[in-house]
Design an enzyme around this catalytic site. Structure first.
Site, mmCIF file in Angstrom:
data_model
loop_
_atom_site.group_PDB
_atom_site.id
_atom_site.type_symbol
_atom_site.label_atom_id
_atom_site.label_comp_id
_atom_site.label_asym_id
_atom_site.label_seq_id
_atom_site.Cartn_x
_atom_site.Cartn_y
_atom_site.Cartn_z
ATOM 1 N N CYS A 252 0.904 -1.176 0.000
ATOM 2 C CA CYS A 252 0.000 0.000 0.000
ATOM 3 C C CYS A 252 0.924 1.203 0.000
ATOM 4 O O CYS A 252 1.127 1.845 1.031
ATOM 5 C CB CYS A 252 -0.915 -0.011 1.218
ATOM 6 S SG CYS A 252 -1.805 -1.574 1.417
ATOM 7 N N ALA A 253 1.501 1.473 -1.166
ATOM 8 C CA ALA A 253 2.744 2.255 -1.228
ATOM 9 C C ALA A 253 2.601 3.769 -1.036
ATOM 10 O O ALA A 253 3.521 4.417 -0.560
ATOM 11 C CB ALA A 253 3.442 1.989 -2.559
ATOM 12 N N PRO A 255 2.124 7.523 0.139
ATOM 13 C CA PRO A 255 2.672 8.407 -0.896
ATOM 14 C C PRO A 255 4.110 8.079 -1.338
ATOM 15 O O PRO A 255 4.692 8.824 -2.100
ATOM 16 C CB PRO A 255 2.623 9.780 -0.215
ATOM 17 C CG PRO A 255 2.806 9.477 1.236
ATOM 18 C CD PRO A 255 2.165 8.135 1.483
ATOM 19 N N GLY A 257 6.957 7.282 0.707
ATOM 20 C CA GLY A 257 8.090 7.538 1.601
ATOM 21 C C GLY A 257 8.875 6.275 1.919
ATOM 22 O O GLY A 257 10.108 6.246 1.852
ATOM 23 N N CYS A 373 -0.146 2.727 11.380
ATOM 24 C CA CYS A 373 0.102 3.985 12.109
ATOM 25 C C CYS A 373 -1.017 4.130 13.138
ATOM 26 O O CYS A 373 -1.671 5.156 13.245
ATOM 27 C CB CYS A 373 0.170 5.181 11.173
ATOM 28 S SG CYS A 373 -1.260 5.395 10.101
#
Length: 419
Positions: A252-253, A255, A257, A373
């Protein structure tokens, strides 16, 4: 600059979030509808909109203390909250804040709220210290978190909840990741000093700025010398530990980073996957800036293997799964008020399908990093335990809870090996 306009538009954002909308989306729509906003107006709008969500508990509490009965008009309440935020948390001239709020409120209906608003705001200026002191005796006002969220933290983090709640009320730090192929933290802090900026070294390649600045002011940013990435988020690539020559999936790349960080760490074959084409473009932009044109970018739903998987197994997978984002409420303070008690269990069920699908694409002895997160255990420790129960060939090599503090947001990582 028109402070009145910033105040009015910020009040619109408060009402929209109260109605269940996401603050970033709301602000994007407001700015699209007002293309002539000056930089100062846009900055003031951002400050008031975010500040009102960050301090929503205390602002509503103080307003409530001055009312005989609750306000039923959302527009009136939002304008009063925006004005209270400016009066209590900014250096704006009090008389100007009051006048502009009262003028705007006078336009509601037939002007029936003008004198009421004037009285409330002037009373706040008189009783501000007393009202602020009263916040200390109400948990929602003191910690600026919903009641259920506070109880959840007390239950699951009895030793740490106090520090977590305190950290979430601060502004988020601006942390940079120095591209190790080009420099290191020591070298980059010297470049910052030359540009008149102060930074603190967090590790060999991470620097925390004393105050946030636009990326255009960062030396070498456009040339890929440095990226903006939270210190907690920087740990993902280290735990995944990519090696030269490996095939790696960033599931789930956006943005991008973590994708960029993986490529900074090793010469590997990376597939970056995201369900959203617009967000995938940000991955491409990020990788181009860093000078990595080798990654393969695919727009697809990660759990629909037929849509993207070619049958060649991966050596390592970064599964940065969609979650409640409860660990990053400093950056998105509206999350505190938008989430509901059952949300973590709901997202955990969605994550399960995704993790099970990705596991099929991993080679024997390969490793998958479950990353969120979030600080909600349903998405973290409990998710890991359920996964291990479902997959006899899975073993957890390490897991780590990163709590929010002055230098990082909240994250969870579990590295799972395929036997």
């Amino acid at each position: 600059m028109s402070m009145a306009l910033a105040q009015k538009l910020a009040a619109q954002s408060i009402a929209a979030v109260a109605a269940g909308q996401n603050l970033q989306d709301v602000l994007a729509a407001i700015r699209a509808g007002h293309p002539d906003l000056s930089q100062q107006e846009s900055g003031a709008l951002q400050d008031i909109a975010y500040g009102c969500q960050r301090h929503n508990g205390s602002l509503k509490f103080m307003l409530g203390k001055m009312l005989a009965k609750p306000i039923t008009n959302p527009q009136l309440e939002s304008l009063l909250l925006a004005a209270l935020y400016q009066l209590h948390y900014t250096r704006n001239a009090p008389h100007a804040v009051v006048n502009e709020a009262v003028e705007e409120i006078a336009k509601i209906g037939k002007g029936q709220y003008r004198s009421f608003a004037n009285a409330i705001l002037r009373r706040f200026l008189r009783e501000r210290d007393k009202l602020a002191a009263a916040c200390k005796h109400n948990d929602v006002a003191k910690y600026n978190l919903p009641e259920w969220w506070i109880r959840y933290l007390q239950n699951h983090y009895p030793k740490h909840w106090h520090n977590m709640a305190a950290a979430w009320q601060l502004h988020p730090p601006m942390v940079l990741r120095v591209n190790r192929r080009r420099s290191n933290a020591e070298g980059y802090t010297a470049a910052l000093a030359q540009a008149g900026l102060a930074g603190k070294v967090l590790d060999d390649y991470a620097v925390m700025l004393e105050e946030a600045v636009p990326v255009a002011r960062l030396p070498g940013f456009s040339d890929g010398l440095v990226s903006v990435q939270d210190f907690g988020a920087q740990q993902a690539a280290y735990i995944l530990n990519p090696q030269h020559g490996e095939r790696i999936l960033d599931a789930c790349a956006a943005p991008g980073g973590k994708t960029g960080h993986i490529l900074e760490l090793a010469d590997c074959e990376v597939t970056a996957l995201d369900i959203d084409a617009g967000r995938l473009k940000r991955v491409a932009d990020n990788l181009n800036r860093l000078g990595f044109q080798t990654a393969s970018l695919k727009c697809a739903d990660a759990q629909d293997l037929n849509a993207w998987y070619d049958g060649r197994p991966f050596d390592a997978i970064l599964a940065d799964v969609p979650c409640t984002a409860s660990g990053v409420v400093r950056r998105n303070p509206d999350i505190k008020w938008l989430r509901r008690p059952g949300d973590a269990a709901k997202t955990a069920r969605q994550q399960e399908k995704l993790l099970d699908a990705l596991w099929q694409t991993l080679t024997k002895n390969g490793r998958m990093l479950l990353a969120t997160c979030s600080v909600f255990v349903e998405e973290n420790e409990q998710q890991l335990q359920k996964f291990l129960n479902r997959h006899a060939d899975a073993e957890c090599v390490q897991s780590r809870v990163l709590l929010p503090n002055k230098q990082q947001d909240g994250f969870y990582y579990a590295l799972i090996q395929k036997q």
